[in-house]
Design a protein around this motif. Structure first.
Motif, short mmCIF file in Angstrom:
data_model
loop_
_atom_site.label_atom_id
_atom_site.label_comp_id
_atom_site.label_asym_id
_atom_site.label_seq_id
_atom_site.Cartn_x
_atom_site.Cartn_y
_atom_site.Cartn_z
N ILE A 48 -18.71 35.71 -69.43
CA ILE A 48 -17.97 35.86 -70.68
C ILE A 48 -16.93 34.76 -70.74
CG2 ILE A 48 -16.50 37.38 -72.05
CD1 ILE A 48 -17.86 39.75 -70.69
N GLY A 49 -17.12 33.83 -71.67
CA GLY A 49 -16.23 32.69 -71.80
C GLY A 49 -16.81 31.45 -71.14
N THR A 50 -17.67 30.73 -71.86
CA THR A 50 -18.37 29.58 -71.27
C THR A 50 -17.47 28.39 -71.05
OG1 THR A 50 -20.31 30.26 -72.57
CG2 THR A 50 -20.42 28.11 -71.49
N GLY A 51 -16.60 28.10 -72.05
CA GLY A 51 -15.84 26.86 -72.00
C GLY A 51 -16.78 25.68 -72.00
N ALA A 52 -16.57 24.76 -71.06
CA ALA A 52 -17.44 23.58 -70.96
C ALA A 52 -18.65 23.83 -70.08
CB ALA A 52 -16.64 22.40 -70.43
N GLY A 53 -18.75 25.03 -69.49
CA GLY A 53 -19.95 25.38 -68.74
C GLY A 53 -19.85 25.27 -67.23
N LEU A 54 -18.65 24.99 -66.69
CA LEU A 54 -18.55 24.77 -65.25
C LEU A 54 -18.96 25.98 -64.41
CD1 LEU A 54 -17.83 23.02 -62.83
CD2 LEU A 54 -15.42 23.67 -63.16
N ALA A 80 -20.93 22.81 -74.44
CA ALA A 80 -21.43 23.36 -73.18
C ALA A 80 -22.94 23.13 -73.06
CB ALA A 80 -21.11 24.85 -73.08
N ARG A 81 -23.67 23.31 -74.15
CA ARG A 81 -25.12 23.07 -74.10
C ARG A 81 -25.41 21.61 -73.76
NH1 ARG A 81 -25.11 26.24 -79.21
NH2 ARG A 81 -25.68 28.40 -78.69
N GLU A 82 -24.63 20.69 -74.36
CA GLU A 82 -24.83 19.27 -74.06
C GLU A 82 -24.55 18.99 -72.59
OE1 GLU A 82 -22.53 16.77 -76.59
OE2 GLU A 82 -23.30 17.65 -78.44
N VAL A 83 -23.45 19.54 -72.07
CA VAL A 83 -23.08 19.34 -70.66
C VAL A 83 -24.16 19.89 -69.75
CG1 VAL A 83 -21.43 20.03 -68.87
CG2 VAL A 83 -20.59 19.27 -71.11
N ILE A 84 -24.64 21.07 -70.08
CA ILE A 84 -25.68 21.71 -69.25
C ILE A 84 -26.98 20.92 -69.29
CG2 ILE A 84 -27.13 23.79 -69.13
CD1 ILE A 84 -24.49 25.32 -70.05
#
Length: 293
Positions: A48-54, A80-84
């Protein structure tokens, strides 16, 4: 950029604390160590709470089969999707651009996942939606679900802090009474810069509140009997938290932490006497009251 995205961009900014949070080495190291130690190989995770995905990527790094991560800010969800994708983890991490409540209602999240993770804590713990998130965690969790953090302890100390109190109040300026503005003052708590914040403590530090996402009574009103160890004018309470991710601790007390200090003002400053007993009362919003015994 779409018209909808342009409107969203014009209406608000992504909070800048995301950058300082992601540069908080102590926080990141504790979270990674906790994830690495809890054997997530082949497990299903809800975040819960993705942020940038770290954190989602850390779960994937340490072997989670699938991570379902909720992010209610659509712009952050897209980032986050782009980072992932850039880290080749898109097949194991699903970013859901919804609040956890909406994702539950829409059937986007698995029931009884192996792990539920959230790090949605502001300086005073509850300001990022603790109550609703705790309800959502209780809805999803099974008897064997591991919740991270398993508990959060909030510590408080009564203090004299004119500088902090005056950030939230006004009296007479240029010969005019401006105190009417105080009806808009923050009554629960607000952030103060810990590098500039130098309160004089007038009591011992107490464990003010214990938070447990699985306990529906965790936000009940609390009351502590407390002794003033110095005489002076008490302006309120300073608080910090420890969040326990297994045996690893994320704390806002660390001077290098990205979290500010939380200051909980009394409605009016109150004189306290050394050796005298008081009741310190707290509501679920972080609002406090101090009563002489």
């Amino acid at each position: 950029m779409t018209e909808k995205a342009l409107r969203a961009d014009a209406d608000s900014e992504v909070p800048k604390w995301h950058f300082t949070m992601l540069r908080d080495l102590g926080r990141n190291a504790a979270i990674e160590a906790a994830i690495a130690s809890c054997n997530v190989v082949g497990k299903t995770v809800v975040e819960i709470g993705t942020g940038a995905g770290l954190p989602a990527m850390l779960f994937a790094k340490y072997g989670a089969e699938k991570v379902f991560s909720c992010e209610m800010d659509e712009r952050l969800a897209d980032v986050a999707r782009e980072v992932i994708r850039a880290n080749n983890l898109q097949d194991r991490i699903a970013v859901i651009a919804k609040s956890s409540r909406q994702a539950i209602l829409d059937g986007d999240l698995p029931s009884t996942p192996d792990v539920i993770f959230t790090e949605t804590l502001d300086c005073g713990v509850v300001g990022e939606g603790y109550e609703v998130i705790a309800e959502d965690i209780r809805h999803l969790a099974g008897s064997n679900t591991v919740v991270l953090p398993e508990r959060v302890h909030q510590f408080g100390v009564l203090c004299t802090d004119t500088q902090a109190f005056e950030k939230n109040s006004v009296a007479t300026q240029c010969g005019f009474d401006l105190s009417g503005l105080n009806s808009f003052a923050q009554r629960s708590y607000f952030a103060v810069n810990k590098m500039l914040h130098d309160p004089k403590c007038v009591s011992a530090t107490v464990l003010f509140r214990e938070y447990d996402y699985l306990d529906p009574n965790a936000l009940d009103a609390v009351e502590h009997r407390i002794i003033a160890h110095s005489s002076g004018l008490c302006h309120g309470m300073t608080s910090y938290f420890n969040a326990y991710f297994g045996k690893f601790v994320v704390t806002s007390r660390d001077p290098k932490s990205h979290w500010s200090t939380a200051f909980h003002p009394l409605q009016e400053p109150m004189p306290v006497e050394s050796g005298r007993h008081y009741y310190l009362r707290g509501e679920k919003t972080g609002l406090i009251d101090l009563v002489s015994i």
